[in-house]
Write a protein that holds these residues in place. Structure first.
Motif, short mmCIF file in Angstrom:
data_model
loop_
_atom_site.label_atom_id
_atom_site.label_comp_id
_atom_site.label_asym_id
_atom_site.label_seq_id
_atom_site.Cartn_x
_atom_site.Cartn_y
_atom_site.Cartn_z
N ALA A 39 0.84 -1.20 0.00
CA ALA A 39 0.00 0.00 0.00
C ALA A 39 0.87 1.24 0.00
O ALA A 39 2.01 1.23 0.49
CB ALA A 39 -0.92 0.00 1.22
N LEU A 40 0.32 2.32 -0.54
CA LEU A 40 1.02 3.60 -0.62
C LEU A 40 0.01 4.73 -0.61
O LEU A 40 -0.92 4.74 -1.41
CB LEU A 40 1.85 3.67 -1.91
CG LEU A 40 2.53 5.00 -2.22
CD1 LEU A 40 3.62 5.30 -1.19
CD2 LEU A 40 3.10 4.99 -3.63
N ARG A 41 0.20 5.69 0.29
CA ARG A 41 -0.62 6.90 0.30
C ARG A 41 0.06 7.95 -0.58
O ARG A 41 1.26 8.20 -0.42
CB ARG A 41 -0.80 7.42 1.72
CG ARG A 41 -1.71 8.63 1.78
CD ARG A 41 -2.20 8.85 3.22
NE ARG A 41 -2.95 10.06 3.32
CZ ARG A 41 -4.24 10.18 3.06
NH1 ARG A 41 -4.93 9.14 2.66
NH2 ARG A 41 -4.86 11.34 3.18
N ILE A 42 -0.68 8.55 -1.49
CA ILE A 42 -0.12 9.48 -2.47
C ILE A 42 0.09 10.86 -1.83
O ILE A 42 -0.86 11.48 -1.34
CB ILE A 42 -1.02 9.59 -3.72
CG1 ILE A 42 -1.14 8.22 -4.40
CG2 ILE A 42 -0.51 10.65 -4.70
CD1 ILE A 42 0.17 7.61 -4.85
N ARG A 43 1.34 11.29 -1.85
CA ARG A 43 1.75 12.58 -1.29
C ARG A 43 1.96 13.59 -2.43
O ARG A 43 1.98 13.22 -3.60
CB ARG A 43 3.07 12.43 -0.53
CG ARG A 43 3.09 11.33 0.51
CD ARG A 43 4.44 11.25 1.23
NE ARG A 43 5.58 11.19 0.34
CZ ARG A 43 6.59 10.33 0.43
NH1 ARG A 43 6.57 9.40 1.38
NH2 ARG A 43 7.60 10.36 -0.41
N GLU A 44 2.16 14.84 -2.05
CA GLU A 44 2.41 15.89 -3.05
C GLU A 44 3.60 15.56 -3.93
O GLU A 44 3.57 15.80 -5.14
CB GLU A 44 2.63 17.24 -2.36
CG GLU A 44 1.36 17.91 -1.95
CD GLU A 44 1.59 19.34 -1.45
OE1 GLU A 44 2.54 20.00 -1.91
OE2 GLU A 44 0.79 19.78 -0.61
N ASP A 45 4.66 15.01 -3.33
CA ASP A 45 5.85 14.71 -4.12
C ASP A 45 5.69 13.48 -5.00
O ASP A 45 6.61 13.10 -5.72
CB ASP A 45 7.10 14.61 -3.23
CG ASP A 45 7.02 13.52 -2.18
OD1 ASP A 45 5.90 13.15 -1.77
OD2 ASP A 45 8.09 13.04 -1.76
N HIS A 46 4.53 12.85 -4.99
CA HIS A 46 4.22 11.75 -5.90
C HIS A 46 3.42 12.24 -7.12
O HIS A 46 3.10 11.44 -8.00
CB HIS A 46 3.37 10.68 -5.20
CG HIS A 46 4.05 10.00 -4.07
ND1 HIS A 46 3.36 9.49 -2.99
CD2 HIS A 46 5.36 9.73 -3.82
CE1 HIS A 46 4.20 8.94 -2.15
NE2 HIS A 46 5.42 9.07 -2.63
N CYS A 47 3.09 13.52 -7.15
CA CYS A 47 2.23 14.07 -8.21
C CYS A 47 3.05 14.72 -9.32
O CYS A 47 4.13 15.26 -9.08
CB CYS A 47 1.23 15.05 -7.62
SG CYS A 47 0.03 14.24 -6.54
N ASN A 48 2.50 14.69 -10.53
CA ASN A 48 3.18 15.26 -11.69
C ASN A 48 2.70 16.69 -11.96
O ASN A 48 1.96 17.27 -11.16
CB ASN A 48 2.99 14.35 -12.92
CG ASN A 48 1.53 14.23 -13.34
OD1 ASN A 48 0.69 15.08 -13.04
ND2 ASN A 48 1.24 13.17 -14.07
N GLY A 49 3.09 17.24 -13.09
CA GLY A 49 2.73 18.61 -13.45
C GLY A 49 1.26 18.83 -13.71
O GLY A 49 0.80 19.97 -13.75
N HIS A 50 0.49 17.77 -13.87
CA HIS A 50 -0.96 17.87 -14.04
C HIS A 50 -1.69 17.83 -12.70
O HIS A 50 -2.92 17.90 -12.66
CB HIS A 50 -1.49 16.74 -14.93
CG HIS A 50 -0.96 16.77 -16.32
ND1 HIS A 50 -1.32 17.76 -17.23
CD2 HIS A 50 -0.09 15.96 -16.96
CE1 HIS A 50 -0.69 17.54 -18.37
NE2 HIS A 50 0.06 16.45 -18.23
N GLY A 51 -0.91 17.64 -11.62
CA GLY A 51 -1.52 17.57 -10.29
C GLY A 51 -2.12 16.22 -9.98
O GLY A 51 -2.90 16.09 -9.03
N ILE A 52 -1.80 15.21 -10.76
CA ILE A 52 -2.27 13.85 -10.49
C ILE A 52 -1.05 12.97 -10.20
O ILE A 52 0.09 13.34 -10.45
CB ILE A 52 -3.10 13.27 -11.65
CG1 ILE A 52 -2.30 13.25 -12.96
CG2 ILE A 52 -4.39 14.04 -11.82
CD1 ILE A 52 -3.02 12.60 -14.13
N GLY A 53 -1.33 11.77 -9.66
CA GLY A 53 -0.24 10.87 -9.34
C GLY A 53 0.60 10.54 -10.56
O GLY A 53 0.08 10.24 -11.63
N HIS A 54 1.90 10.60 -10.40
CA HIS A 54 2.83 10.29 -11.48
C HIS A 54 2.75 8.81 -11.81
O HIS A 54 2.74 7.96 -10.92
CB HIS A 54 4.26 10.65 -11.04
CG HIS A 54 5.24 10.68 -12.15
ND1 HIS A 54 5.68 9.53 -12.77
CD2 HIS A 54 5.85 11.70 -12.76
CE1 HIS A 54 6.54 9.86 -13.71
NE2 HIS A 54 6.66 11.18 -13.73
N GLY A 55 2.68 8.50 -13.10
CA GLY A 55 2.59 7.10 -13.53
C GLY A 55 3.77 6.28 -13.05
O GLY A 55 3.63 5.08 -12.79
#
Length: 143
Positions: A39-55
């Protein structure tokens, strides 16, 4: 040693050297022979330039679940080929769960599927990995 005990001991040995999974914030929530759930909780530093989770973060989670499932028999195993299909966006604050299950094992080669879901059970991505046992073990077993 039961298969589950071997899987748990293998996971502990693999986790001890796995800096990437710990760095990104993953947790192992279940382990057994040929299967693993992380499991992983998505943090700000996991997000891309679109503001969604980075693939790449989603792939990293799936790849780690794949690795723990593939190494659950205390046989050093690595990826030969992995692919992922993204089905839905990941949002800041989501908790992703990657559930890996071995679907085939023949000699030193295996196929493992990983389903990534969010906290609502929505499927985010499907991952398929092929593995290859490379010789050696994660910990010493007594005969």
């Amino acid at each position: 040693m039961t298969p589950r005990e071997r899987a748990e001991k293998s996971a502990a040995a693999l986790w001890a050297g796995d800096r990437a999974s710990a760095w990104v914030g993953m947790q192992i929530t279940a382990i057994d022979e040929g299967s693993a759930t992380l499991a992983l909780r998505i943090r700000e530093d996991h997000c891309n330039g679109h503001g969604i989770g980075h693939g790449g973060v989603t792939f990293l989670l799936a790849d780690s679940a794949f690795a723990f499932a593939c190494n659950s028999r205390n046989q050093a195993t690595v990826a030969q080929h992995n692919s992922i299909t993204y089905l839905a966006p990941v949002r800041l604050g989501d908790t992703l769960t990657a559930t890996a299950r071995e679907v085939a094992l023949s000699g030193r080669s295996g196929i493992t599927d990983v389903t990534i879901t969010n906290q609502d059970g929505k499927v985010i991505a499907e991952f398929r990995g092929t593995s290859r046992a490379i010789g050696g073990s994660l910990f010493e077993e007594s005969p």
